[in-house]
Design a protein around this motif. Sequence first.
Motif, PDB file in Angstrom:
ATOM      1  N   LEU A 122       0.841  -1.198   0.000  1.00 44.99           N
ATOM      2  CA  LEU A 122       0.000   0.000   0.000  1.00 44.99           C
ATOM      3  C   LEU A 122       0.867   1.235   0.000  1.00 44.99           C
ATOM      4  O   LEU A 122       1.840   1.330   0.733  1.00 44.99           O
ATOM      5  N   LEU A 139      -9.041  -3.774  -0.484  1.00 47.94           N
ATOM      6  CA  LEU A 139      -7.678  -3.251  -0.395  1.00 47.94           C
ATOM      7  C   LEU A 139      -6.657  -4.376  -0.271  1.00 47.94           C
ATOM      8  O   LEU A 139      -5.591  -4.342  -0.895  1.00 47.94           O
ATOM      9  N   SER A 143      -3.863  -5.142  -3.065  1.00 46.92           N
ATOM     10  CA  SER A 143      -2.450  -5.041  -2.667  1.00 46.92           C
ATOM     11  C   SER A 143      -1.724  -6.371  -2.830  1.00 46.92           C
ATOM     12  O   SER A 143      -0.539  -6.401  -3.173  1.00 46.92           O
ATOM     13  N   LEU A 170      -1.404   1.269  -5.398  1.00 42.19           N
ATOM     14  CA  LEU A 170      -2.641   1.604  -4.693  1.00 42.19           C
ATOM     15  C   LEU A 170      -2.344   2.854  -3.882  1.00 42.19           C
ATOM     16  O   LEU A 170      -1.483   2.846  -2.996  1.00 42.19           O
ATOM     17  N   TRP A 177      -9.308   5.955  -2.260  1.00 45.51           N
ATOM     18  CA  TRP A 177      -8.232   5.049  -2.671  1.00 45.51           C
ATOM     19  C   TRP A 177      -8.330   4.856  -4.182  1.00 45.51           C
ATOM     20  O   TRP A 177      -9.424   4.697  -4.726  1.00 45.51           O
ATOM     21  N   ALA A 194     -11.014   2.640  -5.903  1.00 42.94           N
ATOM     22  CA  ALA A 194     -11.065   1.345  -5.224  1.00 42.94           C
ATOM     23  C   ALA A 194     -12.452   1.040  -4.672  1.00 42.94           C
ATOM     24  O   ALA A 194     -12.830  -0.128  -4.571  1.00 42.94           O
TER      25      ALA A 194
END
Length: 331
Positions: A122, A139, A143, A170, A177, A194
Amino acid sequence: MADTTSRMLQLLSLLQARRDWPGELLAERLDVSVRTVRRDVDRLRELGYRVQAVKGPDGGYRLENGSELPPLLFDDEQAVAVAIALQTATASGADIGEAADRALATVRQVMPSRLRHRVDALATTAPPPAADPVDPGVLLAVSEAIRTHEVLRFDYAGGEQPRRTEPHHLVARAGRWYLIGWDLDRDDWRVYRADRIAPRSARGRRFAPRRLPGGDPHALLDARFRGAPEGSGWPARGSAVVALPLADVAPFVGDGEAEALGPDRTRITAGSWSWDALAASFGRFGAALDEPRPAELASAFRRLAARAAAAASPRVDDRDRGPDRDEPPVS
């Protein structure tokens, strides 16, 4: 001893999960006697945990606030959430940035490698407010695909077909995001929000990471927001001389530049999303302007001047209406 330590850790985790625990329920969850629970509670108190006895028909225990912060236990999702929050605070440049950086190093040091790799994938630039919350599972999935260099297949809100993307970065910016990746179907770099991504379960093939235009994901993201090609900055960039001293101009140039040409002359260089918008931005200084560069900026000044003159010209309706009430009649 190992069993006792493991059981105490389980007991501590349970006490952190809810406010009050009946003693018999704790004994049942730990598969021990109530007497053993009492002994384990005493051991936690010796270690600095303030475990209070709760009065009532069943009795029980409650983990209270103490004068010092004791060791804490986190499950996988909690540990990743804490690390992401600390990484975001570190990137913010706020007063707590140094303390957050030290705390992140501590948390990362004791993390299992499977979680540490996810956190390392991240990248953040500023603390995102919770205006557009993202499922932590999204996330983590994104990632992980970035870390392992695997093609990410996902459904994107508003799109009919699933996307196939080589994920590269990201990034958190301005409350959201964003995923920066190479879209295999469009053969170009794309930026995705995201909170609109719904990853598919199947893992994609491995890929060799491409070179990001400009080499900086934050600069690429800024350029996309401005409508400019990556690495080129603002689509319209120019300068003009304003009849003000540098000290009066410098606090208001934003991401532009100011250069003193004399006691009452300052050249301002700035950018905007269009030439007309750039020309209008120079007007906020409320002073005479000259020497606009390049020619596109000079043309934008002429267009704005023509529009301003047309707006200031009296309309037929205004002439027919007669003098304003606060003006004396013409004799």
